[in-house]
Every structure is written in structure tokens, then in C-alpha cells.
Motif scaffolding. Structure first.
Motif, PDB file in Angstrom:
ATOM      1  N   GLU A  60     -22.341  26.016  46.417  1.00  8.12           N
ATOM      2  CA  GLU A  60     -23.201  24.539  45.622  1.00  8.12           C
ATOM      3  C   GLU A  60     -24.242  24.312  47.516  1.00  8.12           C
ATOM      4  N   GLY A  61     -23.734  24.036  48.659  1.00 10.09           N
ATOM      5  CA  GLY A  61     -24.439  23.656  49.643  1.00 10.09           C
ATOM      6  C   GLY A  61     -25.575  24.611  50.482  1.00 10.09           C
ATOM      7  N   CYS A  62     -25.762  26.226  50.060  1.00 10.75           N
ATOM      8  CA  CYS A  62     -26.447  26.573  50.249  1.00 10.75           C
ATOM      9  C   CYS A  62     -28.194  26.726  49.028  1.00 10.75           C
ATOM     10  N   GLN A  63     -27.877  25.435  48.845  1.00  9.92           N
ATOM     11  CA  GLN A  63     -29.491  26.289  48.156  1.00  9.92           C
ATOM     12  C   GLN A  63     -29.596  24.375  47.590  1.00  9.92           C
ATOM     13  N   TRP A  64     -30.667  24.068  47.152  1.00  7.22           N
ATOM     14  CA  TRP A  64     -31.413  22.448  46.709  1.00  7.22           C
ATOM     15  C   TRP A  64     -30.405  21.499  46.396  1.00  7.22           C
ATOM     16  N   GLY A  65     -30.828  20.677  47.225  1.00  5.49           N
ATOM     17  CA  GLY A  65     -29.692  19.502  46.494  1.00  5.49           C
ATOM     18  C   GLY A  65     -30.383  18.627  46.033  1.00  5.49           C
ATOM     19  N   ASP A  66     -30.108  17.435  44.867  1.00  2.09           N
ATOM     20  CA  ASP A  66     -30.808  16.451  43.800  1.00  2.09           C
ATOM     21  C   ASP A  66     -30.728  15.054  45.145  1.00  2.09           C
ATOM     22  N   GLY A  67     -29.688  15.110  46.171  1.00  2.00           N
ATOM     23  CA  GLY A  67     -29.807  13.698  46.815  1.00  2.00           C
ATOM     24  C   GLY A  67     -28.780  13.522  46.715  1.00  2.00           C
ATOM     25  N   SER A  68     -28.286  13.531  45.544  1.00  2.00           N
ATOM     26  CA  SER A  68     -26.752  12.697  44.909  1.00  2.00           C
ATOM     27  C   SER A  68     -25.577  13.288  45.950  1.00  2.00           C
ATOM     28  N   LYS A  69     -25.124  14.344  46.149  1.00  3.13           N
ATOM     29  CA  LYS A  69     -24.186  14.228  47.581  1.00  3.13           C
ATOM     30  C   LYS A  69     -24.987  15.016  47.656  1.00  3.13           C
ATOM     31  N   PRO A  70     -24.396  14.539  49.532  1.00  5.36           N
ATOM     32  CA  PRO A  70     -24.777  15.164  51.199  1.00  5.36           C
ATOM     33  C   PRO A  70     -24.759  16.486  50.856  1.00  5.36           C
ATOM     34  N   VAL A  71     -25.749  17.111  50.565  1.00  7.29           N
ATOM     35  CA  VAL A  71     -24.967  18.785  50.612  1.00  7.29           C
ATOM     36  C   VAL A  71     -26.178  19.314  50.560  1.00  7.29           C
ATOM     37  N   GLY A  72     -26.851  20.691  50.803  1.00  5.53           N
ATOM     38  CA  GLY A  72     -27.579  21.324  50.941  1.00  5.53           C
ATOM     39  C   GLY A  72     -28.465  20.834  51.541  1.00  5.53           C
ATOM     40  N   ASN A  73     -30.062  20.002  51.556  1.00  5.30           N
ATOM     41  CA  ASN A  73     -31.138  20.284  52.244  1.00  5.30           C
ATOM     42  C   ASN A  73     -31.154  18.644  52.989  1.00  5.30           C
ATOM     43  N   TRP A  74     -29.729  17.671  52.017  1.00  2.48           N
ATOM     44  CA  TRP A  74     -29.329  16.907  52.283  1.00  2.48           C
ATOM     45  C   TRP A  74     -28.457  16.632  53.403  1.00  2.48           C
ATOM     46  N   ALA A  75     -27.560  17.731  53.850  1.00  4.77           N
ATOM     47  CA  ALA A  75     -26.288  18.272  54.773  1.00  4.77           C
ATOM     48  C   ALA A  75     -26.747  17.134  55.688  1.00  4.77           C
ATOM     49  N   PRO A  76     -25.300  16.571  56.321  1.00  2.00           N
ATOM     50  CA  PRO A  76     -25.541  15.328  57.293  1.00  2.00           C
ATOM     51  C   PRO A  76     -25.880  15.795  58.662  1.00  2.00           C
ATOM     52  N   ILE A  77     -25.691  16.895  58.863  1.00  2.00           N
ATOM     53  CA  ILE A  77     -25.766  17.757  60.003  1.00  2.00           C
ATOM     54  C   ILE A  77     -26.672  18.821  60.210  1.00  2.00           C
ATOM     55  N   ASN A  78     -27.035  19.099  61.379  1.00  3.61           N
ATOM     56  CA  ASN A  78     -27.885  20.424  61.681  1.00  3.61           C
ATOM     57  C   ASN A  78     -27.145  21.323  63.202  1.00  3.61           C
TER      58      ASN A  78
END
Length: 427
Positions: free
Chosen positions: A338-356
Motif C-alpha cells: 500500500e505504501g510503496c506506490q501512488w496514493g490518492d490522498g485519502s490516507k497519509p501513505v505513499g507519496n502522501w506519507a508524512p515524513i521523508n
């Protein structure tokens, strides 16, 4: 380095509207898109917005292809599937600040560097070959990490150049198949067009597409390793291209002088340690290449795994400048699928993850923790600190704040590794 901005807004099979933005965002969503040019100092960056949130050109391209998005009335006819700016779907599809390099000075900066580290190195010249020119930096010397990596069968085997069919994923040569992306195991595929000795156009593959002739096919490597292959010939406006080249139905190395092995280690000495009591998903950007955060690392509870720190002298240079690795840290309970691909913004995952996390080497190693800004202001639901044998300062993310020697802020912090090893500890 500053860039002109074109901000575009998105809508679901509906329309695209206009709103001005002061910073280049990188996001995803579905519905309507805006556009506006912000003049600054040279290159043009196209930005897209959906329902008030930034989305990437990659997301827009796929949405338009699937008839889920369209431009609002009055929006410019910009093709998101074309590499039309320094930051487009082919140069910075995820929340990676790929086209906004941040200089790493000789002392630790107060803010975390993004995807790139600037130096005064001169850019490599492109080859005049009709095929994509291969690069020829000196082979890198790498230090072995102290923790072993999983997977990567045949990681020490030379790749049989020009022998494998493009439909055969090279899992016998160290590459890790990412079946969840629906790209035949590849971490990203770019269909490229050459003109005037540069890549003039890049179309990024979407789920169901294949590695075929005319494509650059990128791949993941085991923990502690990174791909070794990318061509000298890069995008005409700063887009990155990476992976093996599919030519006449066969797979070819694009950087054999760096290594004939598909996966190489970096300079070593950087790790991630999990003290959370449950597995977490850390995702590296596929760079050079699509720059989506598709390279997975599942870090189990009480587990120590190596992160790759690229060798600044020998790894990929962006317009002559040293580059670093960037990792996205997903919240608790997020799988790598789930986290290592494009997110749709509905969850804070993928490219929407909080921290780099930033990991780079330029006259020493530099490690950063920083907010995935301006993509999101979401807070991570656990803490991160950098520990090491001999660090030039301190850096931690705790209770939603970044703390270093210079105090506390909301953006990020960076430390240098003076000597020995360093570890990102999740707690």
C-alpha cells in the motif's frame, strides 16, 4: 536554484481550475485541475491541483488516460503525459523535490536537503548515438553494511547483456520483482523519444503496461543495494531516466562501466532500526527513473536493515550535481504494497506519507529527517531519531516536531556523520 511555476488544478472527469501557488507541490487526487505561471528565474515547472490539493503530472496523465480527469474550462492545453517541464510526471511524479535541488554545505544545514545535493561538478555530455547513450563513471567501491539484506538472488552475478527478452524480469540477477505494481515486476517503465541527442519525451507506464522496445525498464534491489543502470542521455528539461533499455526485444545494460551487475551497494554505514513493536513500510524513490516511491523496505519489529547511501563521486549526477537517496516513511499499519506506490490522498501513505528521510554522501555522509512538505502537513504517528558513532550534531522527530542543535522547528533537521555508522531509529 529557482524555477518558474505553472500551477494546474484537477477535477474528476469534470474540469480543471486556476489557483496560484508559491512553491512547487507534488501530489495526487481526482477531479479538477488549475494552472498559472509563476515567473522566478529560468525553468518552468508545471504543477497540478485537485480539489485544492497538489497532484502530480503522473497522476493526471493516468487519470486522463482512464477518462477520470479533464481540464476545467479556461485551462491551458498542457499534456501531462509529455515531459514538458523540469518537474513533470517523468521527472518528479511522487512527492520528491527532484527538480529543486538543495545544496548541502560543508556544515550541517538547518533544513533537510531534498532529493538532490548540489556540487560544482560539471555535467556529463550526452552521446550522439541513435540509441540511448550509456554512462561511464568509474566503478564504485562500496562498504558492506553490517546487516544482511533479504532477497536479491544472483545479486553478485553479471547481467547477460542483450540476451534476455524484454518480457523476462531479471530476478536471477539481483533485481526484486514488484508484482503489486502491475508492471511485470519492474519498479517503473518509461517510454522515451530521442531528439537532438537528448530524451525529448517521456511517457510513464501505468498498471498493465509492458517493458517493450523503446522503453527504459527500472527495477528494485535488495535492502542496502541500489540499481546501477541509467543512460548518459537524460531528459531535455531535467527529467531523469533510468533502468535497462529494451531494444529490439532484448534487455541491455545502460551503464556497464559502473557495473555489469544490476545492483550495487553505496558507501555503507547507514541503517534503519525498528523499535515500534510492529512492521513499518519505508519506500525509496525510483531514481533516476520515474521517481515514484516504489522501492520497498519492510522493516520488522526489532529489526535492523541497511539503507543505501549513494556514493557521491560515482552515483547518478543530476545536471552534474551529486544526488542523494530519499525515503518515504509511512504510518503504522501500512504495508509496503500500500505504501510503496501512488496514493490518492485519502490516507497519509505513499507519496502522501508524512515524513521523508534523506541519505547522501558529499565529503562525508549527510542524514536528514524532514516533513513531506508542501505535499502534506500530516504528522507521523511515531518518532524517529538519528543515532551514530560520531555525529556532527543531533536530529530527531518527536511528537510532530523536529529538534536539532539549533532548536525546534516544523520542517526538518540534518546531521553529518563524522565517522563510523549511523542509524535512523523508529520508536
Amino acid at each position: 536554484m529557482k524555477f518558474n511555476s505553472v500551477a494546474l488544478t484537477l477535477a474528476t472527469a469534470g474540469s480543471l481550475v486556476a489557483a496560484q501557488h508559491n512553491h512547487p507541490h507534488r501530489h495526487h487526487h481526482k477531479r479538477t485541475v488549475d494552472s498559472q505561471v509563476v515567473t522566478d528565474n529560468g525553468n518552468t515547472v508545471i504543477q497540478y491541483e485537485l480539489n485544492g490539493k497538489q497532484v502530480t503530472a503522473e497522476y493526471v496523465c493516468q487519470g486522463i488516460r482512464e477518462n477520470k480527469l479533464k481540464y476545467a474550462d479556461g485551462q491551458p492545453a498542457v499534456d501531462p503525459c509529455q515531459s514538458s517541464s523540469a518537474v513533470s510526471s517523468s521527472s518528479s511524479p511522487s512527492s520528491t523535490p527532484a527538480a529543486t535541488p538543495t545544496e548541502v554545505p560543508t556544515e550541517a544545514p538547518t533544513e533537510a536537503p531534498g532529493e538532490f545535493v548540489e556540487t560544482s561538478l560539471s555535467a556529463s555530455s550526452a552521446s550522439s548515438s541513435s540509441a540511448i547513450a550509456t554512462s561511464s563513471p568509474a566503478a564504485s567501491s562500496s562498504a558492506s553494511p553490517k546487516s544482511s539484506s533479504s532477497g536479491g538472488k544472483g545479486v553478485d552475478s553479471d547481467f547477460p547483456d542483450g540476451e534476455l527478452d524484454c518480457g523476462t524480469f531479471p530476478s536471477d540477477y539481483g533485481a526484486i520483482s514488484l508484482d503489486y505494481l502491475g508492471l511485470g515486476g519492474w519498479s517503473g517503465i518509461q517510454y522515451v523519444t530521442l531528439a537532438d541527442k537528448v530524451v525529448s519525451d517521456i511517457v510513464t507506464a501505468v498498471t498493465g503496461d509492458k517493458c517493450r522496445s523503446g522503453a527504459m525498464c527500472s527495477y528494485a534491489c535488495p535492502a542496502g543495494y541500489q540499481k546501477s543502470q541509467w543512460p548518459i542521455t537524460q531528459g531535455s528539461t531535467g527529467q531523469s531516466v533510468g533502468g535497462l533499455e529494451c531494444k529490439n526485444g532484448k534487455l541491455y545494460l545502460t551503464n556497464p562501466s559502473l557495473s555489469k551487475k544490476l545492483c550495487i551497494e553505496g558507501v555503507g554505514g547507514v541503517h534503519a532500526e525498528n523499535k515500534l513493536g510492529e512492521e513499518i513500510a519505508i519506500c525509496r524513490t525510483d531514481y533516476p527513473g520515474t521517481e515514484a516511491e516504489t522501492i520497498p523496505l519492510a522493516l520488522g519489529d526489532n529489526e535492523l536493515q541497511p539503507l543505501t547511501c549513494p556514493n557521491g563521486a560515482t552515483y547518478f549526477k543530476w545536471q552534474g550535481k551529486i544526488t542523494s537517496a530519499q525515503y518515504y516513511v509511512n504510518p503504522r499499519g501500512t504495508s509496503t504494497k500500500e505504501g510503496c506506490q501512488w496514493g490518492d490522498g485519502s490516507k497519509p501513505v505513499g507519496n502522501w506519507a508524512p515524513i521523508n528521510l534523506g541519505v547522501g554522501e558529499n565529503n562525508g555522509k549527510w542524514l536528514s529527517i524532514f516533513q513531506n512538505s508542501p505535499t502534506t502537513s500530516e504528522k507521523l504517528d511515531f518518532n524517529i531519531k538519528i543515532q551514530g558513532d560520531n555525529l556532527g550534531g543531533s536530529c530527531k522527530y518527536e511528537n510532530g516536531k523536529f529538534t536539532s542543535e539549533s532548536g525546534t522547528n516544523d520542517s526538518g533537521c540534518t546531521v553529518s556523520v563524522v565517522s563510523g555508522d549511523a542509524t535512523f531509529v523508529f520508536y
